[in-house]
Motif scaffolding. Structure first.
Motif, PDB file in Angstrom:
ATOM      1  N   ALA A 167      -0.244   9.393   9.090  1.00 52.69           N
ATOM      2  CA  ALA A 167       1.146   9.352   9.554  1.00 52.69           C
ATOM      3  C   ALA A 167       2.051  10.197   8.663  1.00 52.69           C
ATOM      4  N   LEU A 168       1.875  10.077   7.338  1.00 48.43           N
ATOM      5  CA  LEU A 168       2.721  10.838   6.419  1.00 48.43           C
ATOM      6  C   LEU A 168       2.397  12.332   6.472  1.00 48.43           C
ATOM      7  N   ASN A 169       1.128  12.657   6.656  1.00 54.04           N
ATOM      8  CA  ASN A 169       0.740  14.072   6.739  1.00 54.04           C
ATOM      9  C   ASN A 169       1.372  14.775   7.938  1.00 54.04           C
ATOM     10  N   ARG A 170       1.605  14.015   8.993  1.00 53.89           N
ATOM     11  CA  ARG A 170       2.208  14.642  10.167  1.00 53.89           C
ATOM     12  C   ARG A 170       3.742  14.569  10.119  1.00 53.89           C
ATOM     13  N   GLY A 171       4.282  13.978   9.012  1.00 55.12           N
ATOM     14  CA  GLY A 171       5.720  14.009   8.815  1.00 55.12           C
ATOM     15  C   GLY A 171       6.484  12.764   9.202  1.00 55.12           C
ATOM     16  N   ASP A 172       5.796  11.616   9.395  1.00 57.59           N
ATOM     17  CA  ASP A 172       6.494  10.372   9.744  1.00 57.59           C
ATOM     18  C   ASP A 172       7.417   9.935   8.601  1.00 57.59           C
ATOM     19  N   ASP A 173       8.489   9.223   8.942  1.00 58.87           N
ATOM     20  CA  ASP A 173       9.485   8.749   7.976  1.00 58.87           C
ATOM     21  C   ASP A 173       8.902   7.642   7.094  1.00 58.87           C
ATOM     22  N   LYS A 174       8.973   7.794   5.769  1.00 56.83           N
ATOM     23  CA  LYS A 174       8.440   6.804   4.839  1.00 56.83           C
ATOM     24  C   LYS A 174       9.176   5.474   4.946  1.00 56.83           C
ATOM     25  N   HIS A 175      10.405   5.489   5.436  1.00 54.10           N
ATOM     26  CA  HIS A 175      11.214   4.276   5.482  1.00 54.10           C
ATOM     27  C   HIS A 175      11.234   3.635   6.874  1.00 54.10           C
ATOM     28  N   HIS A 176      10.387   4.122   7.765  1.00 50.47           N
ATOM     29  CA  HIS A 176      10.394   3.590   9.126  1.00 50.47           C
ATOM     30  C   HIS A 176       9.969   2.121   9.131  1.00 50.47           C
ATOM     31  N   LYS A 177      10.602   1.355   9.999  1.00 48.90           N
ATOM     32  CA  LYS A 177      10.321  -0.078  10.112  1.00 48.90           C
ATOM     33  C   LYS A 177       8.830  -0.351  10.365  1.00 48.90           C
ATOM     34  N   ASN A 178       8.216   0.444  11.233  1.00 50.87           N
ATOM     35  CA  ASN A 178       6.796   0.234  11.542  1.00 50.87           C
ATOM     36  C   ASN A 178       5.929   0.385  10.293  1.00 50.87           C
ATOM     37  N   ARG A 179       6.268   1.353   9.456  1.00 52.91           N
ATOM     38  CA  ARG A 179       5.475   1.588   8.243  1.00 52.91           C
ATOM     39  C   ARG A 179       5.635   0.438   7.252  1.00 52.91           C
ATOM     40  N   ILE A 180       6.872   0.015   7.022  1.00 52.23           N
ATOM     41  CA  ILE A 180       7.110  -1.064   6.052  1.00 52.23           C
ATOM     42  C   ILE A 180       6.459  -2.358   6.526  1.00 52.23           C
ATOM     43  N   THR A 181       6.591  -2.652   7.810  1.00 50.83           N
ATOM     44  CA  THR A 181       5.982  -3.872   8.366  1.00 50.83           C
ATOM     45  C   THR A 181       4.465  -3.836   8.201  1.00 50.83           C
ATOM     46  N   ALA A 182       3.868  -2.695   8.501  1.00 51.34           N
ATOM     47  CA  ALA A 182       2.410  -2.561   8.366  1.00 51.34           C
ATOM     48  C   ALA A 182       1.987  -2.701   6.908  1.00 51.34           C
ATOM     49  N   GLY A 183       2.777  -2.177   5.981  1.00 47.71           N
ATOM     50  CA  GLY A 183       2.475  -2.302   4.562  1.00 47.71           C
ATOM     51  C   GLY A 183       2.527  -3.746   4.093  1.00 47.71           C
ATOM     52  N   ILE A 184       3.527  -4.482   4.544  1.00 47.02           N
ATOM     53  CA  ILE A 184       3.659  -5.904   4.197  1.00 47.02           C
ATOM     54  C   ILE A 184       2.454  -6.682   4.723  1.00 47.02           C
ATOM     55  N   LYS A 185       2.086  -6.413   5.975  1.00 48.09           N
ATOM     56  CA  LYS A 185       0.931  -7.098   6.561  1.00 48.09           C
ATOM     57  C   LYS A 185      -0.350  -6.766   5.805  1.00 48.09           C
ATOM     58  N   TYR A 186      -0.473  -5.521   5.379  1.00 43.76           N
ATOM     59  CA  TYR A 186      -1.670  -5.109   4.629  1.00 43.76           C
ATOM     60  C   TYR A 186      -1.783  -5.911   3.325  1.00 43.76           C
ATOM     61  N   ILE A 187      -0.685  -6.052   2.624  1.00 47.42           N
ATOM     62  CA  ILE A 187      -0.694  -6.811   1.364  1.00 47.42           C
ATOM     63  C   ILE A 187      -1.060  -8.275   1.629  1.00 47.42           C
ATOM     64  N   LEU A 188      -0.504  -8.847   2.686  1.00 42.44           N
ATOM     65  CA  LEU A 188      -0.805 -10.241   3.022  1.00 42.44           C
ATOM     66  C   LEU A 188      -2.265 -10.416   3.438  1.00 42.44           C
ATOM     67  N   GLU A 189      -2.804  -9.421   4.119  1.00 45.10           N
ATOM     68  CA  GLU A 189      -4.210  -9.491   4.518  1.00 45.10           C
ATOM     69  C   GLU A 189      -5.131  -9.401   3.298  1.00 45.10           C
ATOM     70  N   GLN A 190      -4.715  -8.603   2.292  1.00 46.73           N
ATOM     71  CA  GLN A 190      -5.482  -8.554   1.048  1.00 46.73           C
ATOM     72  C   GLN A 190      -5.450  -9.908   0.351  1.00 46.73           C
ATOM     73  N   GLU A 191      -4.283 -10.538   0.341  1.00 45.54           N
ATOM     74  CA  GLU A 191      -4.162 -11.875  -0.250  1.00 45.54           C
ATOM     75  C   GLU A 191      -5.004 -12.881   0.538  1.00 45.54           C
TER      76      GLU A 191
END
Length: 733
Positions: A208-232
């Motif tokens: 996503a970042l390689n193709r130029g997606d916004d680092k602050h996009h809601k979809n990205r932050i939400t997915a990052g939060i879920k990833y951390i919770l899934e690791q936990e």
């Protein structure tokens, strides 16, 4: 980057193809645009890269770029293999021959030699009756294979920029159900891929970042939060503190925490069911929901009038003692009384204290009522069955069909007594599913050993129930007379209590117990361990069914499952035989294997269920070049029919000469070789050692690094998980 060239090619030769990685090297003859490429001395070109397997003699449209490879020399890298749906009779026959076993392909084409068979299957006019070897279940599998492969090709083309492998495309198709919906959803929000096993957040985020997606996009932050919770969640935790979440997500996403905090506040105040957020906790909503419902269901059961009525419990206990010439301890008698008198009862006990002995007495007193005993592992349910109890796995008891549970909150189990054995193995999800299917007024007896490992998955239900002190419970502490003679059981219980069995300088061999059934080989240098594992295993090479190596970690280090299995295969199955390579293993006839996950459609007619952890032995190997798809014929324990695993189904198994301690839970094995060193640091605890030792019924050899053993016994992992349930129960007292 070299210029892309589009070609139509004819495949001359398969040089190399790996089904696991989908990396292939093929010699192909260009049929178009020859002036744009450089032919080699064989008047063809070599193409390589991640692609579906190409078949000799078949034409393909490809896009390539020129390159030089250190091993294969000058050639062309695959950018994309373009597929066209087969539309002519000839194309559809070729496609059918490519996908299906020759026996079925030729039988189908013989019946419909001049028809567009794929079209007939799609519009429902295909009639399989009269085709030898094809009945309803087999036809449904053939139909699924033929049509899903077309959809996989559509996904590979429509999402070619992701450079997906065919296996990844199959996972996408399985998740979304159709290629059209998959491509639509992925193009709307690429992070929806993270909901599919095998598509990690970091991999998807990089694209996503390689193709130029916004680092602050809601979809990205939400997915990052879920990833951390899934690791936990993988570490057993149901929630993480808000501060830890902000710290972890700030590092992962490389953005200021103000953006993360803002989104969490927004999600907290919206009606969404993915995340559960309070002022100081962040969780996947499902874990909060499961534990909340477990509490509610158990309290409802406890407070509901029981459908089971039994009088004169003490007289019945005395009658059983007299009839069977046995004597129950005061703890066991109290357990029987509490179990009979209450709708919810918890029986906790260490090894050798007679948990099953006590359970049988409870069910004997309640014998006018039907019962079901269930456990997460097939081995544990088999042990209960051997004691004359009506037992099966939790998944089988609930009627799991691969898509969901037949028995659930809307369709309750027909048994008035439900026993949950080896309850410490159950995650919050499994316990929720089971309790949801218990009908009002039923009796639930929860049996376990709090000294064993915590479950794989989120939650710590059994320990939370015990530590809350809310429900009727009895702990068995008195070791039975026969068990006292066992070095396995006596040492295991010493370790369970956090006491050392060897002093600081006590290296070498130590034998324990009147039965001399427990041997400890404590090594000063861990480098000595691997060779001793092989020497000891050599002594049992003709007793593979009664002997099991148990270790800590799955994939890293000399004492991992992966490394040990490869080494042990040379002892237990050393002969040169035809083999099928998959996931780093080479499977041969005679190999001992274990099922990963549940398979509910095994066998010729798809009517055999093979449950996670079932051990089997390969009886025959047939390679793809001979029969169309790689095939392993497996004799699973307690299953009469020899089952054929072919193609991707082979990914469901792995060698089982060595298994992890977690995978061994619920099993009873005659002879165990339990090995570990300090490289299993994160796993080391008294629960880990206790669980490994108590898998053995006749003899246990514990081969370990001395400092790792002493460290493990000092570490108590009980109660170290972040869960909702314990606090919920304590608040209800």
């Amino acid at each position: 980057m070299s210029q892309e060239v589009e070609l139509k090619v004819l495949v001359d030769r398969k040089i190399y193809y790996n089904e696991d990685s989908s990396f292939g090297v093929f010699a192909v003859k260009p049929l178009t645009n020859k002036d744009q490429i450089q032919l080699n001395r064989y008047n063809n070109i070599t193409i390589r890269g991640t692609m579906p397997e190409l078949f000799v003699g078949k034409e393909y449209d490809v896009i390539v770029t020129e390159s030089n490879h250190p091993k294969y020399g000058h050639g062309y890298d695959i950018v994309m293999v373009k597929f066209k749906r087969p539309t002519t009779v000839e194309d559809q026959q070729l496609y059918i021959r490519t996908i299906l076993h020759p026996r079925y392909a030729e039988a189908i084409i013989a019946k419909y030699p001049n028809h567009k068979i794929i079209d007939m299957i799609q519009d429902g006019t295909f009639d399989y009756k009269g085709i030898k070897g094809i009945k309803k279940v087999r036809f449904e599998k053939i139909k699924r294979d033929l049509l899903s492969n077309l959809e996989i090709q559509d996904i590979l083309v429509d999402l070619h920029e992701l450079k997906l492998t065919p296996k990844q495309a199959q996972k996408i198709l399985d998740h979304f159900g159709s290629a059209l919906l998959a491509t639509k959803k992925i193009k709307e929000n690429i992070y929806c891929l993270t909901n599919i096993h095998g598509f990690g957040f970091k991999k998807v985020d990089a694209f996503a970042l390689n193709r130029g997606d916004d680092k602050h996009h809601k979809n990205r932050i939400t997915a990052g939060i879920k990833y951390i919770l899934e690791q936990e969640e993988q570490n057993g935790h149901s929630w993480i503190t808000l501060e830890d979440m902000l710290n972890e997500s700030e590092k992962l996403l490389e953005i200021d925490r103000v953006h993360i905090h803002k989104l969490l506040d927004e999600l907290k105040n919206t009606d969404q069911k993915e995340l559960y957020i309070t002022d100081n906790k962040v969780a996947l909503y499902r874990n909060y929901f499961y534990e909340k419902r477990i509490k509610e269901i158990l309290f409802d059961l406890l407070q509901t009038e029981s459908m089971i009525k039994v009088k004169d419990v003490d007289k019945r206990i005395a009658a059983i003692e007299k009839a069977n010439n046995v004597t129950y301890t005061h703890e066991q008698k109290q357990a029987i009384r509490l179990a009979v008198e209450n709708n919810v009862f918890i029986l906790n006990g260490k090894a050798g204290t007679g948990k099953t002995f006590t359970l049988k007495a409870i069910l004997k007193i309640l014998n006018q009522y039907d019962h079901i005993c269930c456990a997460l592992s097939g081995k544990a349910s088999k042990i209960m069955s051997s004691h004359g109890l009506n037992a099966m796995t939790i998944h089988r008891a609930l009627g799991y069909n691969g898509k969901g549970f037949t028995f659930n909150q809307d369709n309750k189990l027909p048994y008035p007594i439900i026993v949950v054995d080896e309850a410490g193995m159950n995650s919050n999800y499994i316990m929720y599913q089971l309790l949801s299917a218990v009908k009002e007024g039923s009796k639930v007896i929860i049996v376990g050993d709090s000294g064993q490992l915590s479950p794989i998955g989120a939650g710590n239900v059994f320990d939370d129930l015990i530590q809350s002190g809310v429900f009727p419970m009895q702990e068995l502490t008195i070791v039975q007379r026969q068990a006292q003679k066992s070095g396995i059981l006596s040492c295991a219980n010493i370790i369970r209590d956090g006491k050392q069995i060897l002093g600081n300088d006590e290296f070498g061999k130590h034998v324990f117990g009147e039965l001399k059934d427990f041997v400890v080989l404590s090594e000063r240098n861990k480098e000595n361990i691997i060779n001793k594992v092989l020497l000891i295993s050599e002594k049992y090479k003709n007793k593979v069914q009664d002997f099991q190596v148990i270790c800590g970690v799955k994939e890293r280090g000399d004492l991992s499952v992966k490394k040990l299995n490869i080494e042990l295969q040379q002892i237990f199955n050393p002969d040169e035989k035809p083999c099928i390579s998959r996931n780093g293993y080479c499977y041969k006839a005679g190999d001992k294997i274990i099922q990963n996950g549940n398979n509910y459609e095994a066998g010729e007619n798809g009517d055999i269920s093979i449950f996670n952890g079932t051990i089997g032995y390969i009886v025959d190997v047939r390679k793809a070049e001979d029969v169309g798809k790689d095939q392993l014929y497996i004799q699973f324990e307690d299953i009469d029919e020899v089952v054929c695993y072919e193609g991707d189904e082979i990914d469901q198994i792995e060698l089982a000469y060595a298994i992890t301690c977690h995978r061994s839970q619920g099993s009873t094995i005659p002879i165990v070789l339990f090995v570990f060193d300090y490289s299993s640091y994160t796993l080391l605890s008294r629960q880990f050692v206790y669980t490994g030792i108590t898998r053995a019924s006749k003899g246990c050899i514990m081969l370990c690094e001395h400092r790792a053993l002493r460290y493990a016994i000092r570490i108590d992992h009980s109660g170290k998980r972040n869960t909702f349930l314990k606090d919920m129960l304590m608040e209800s007292r």
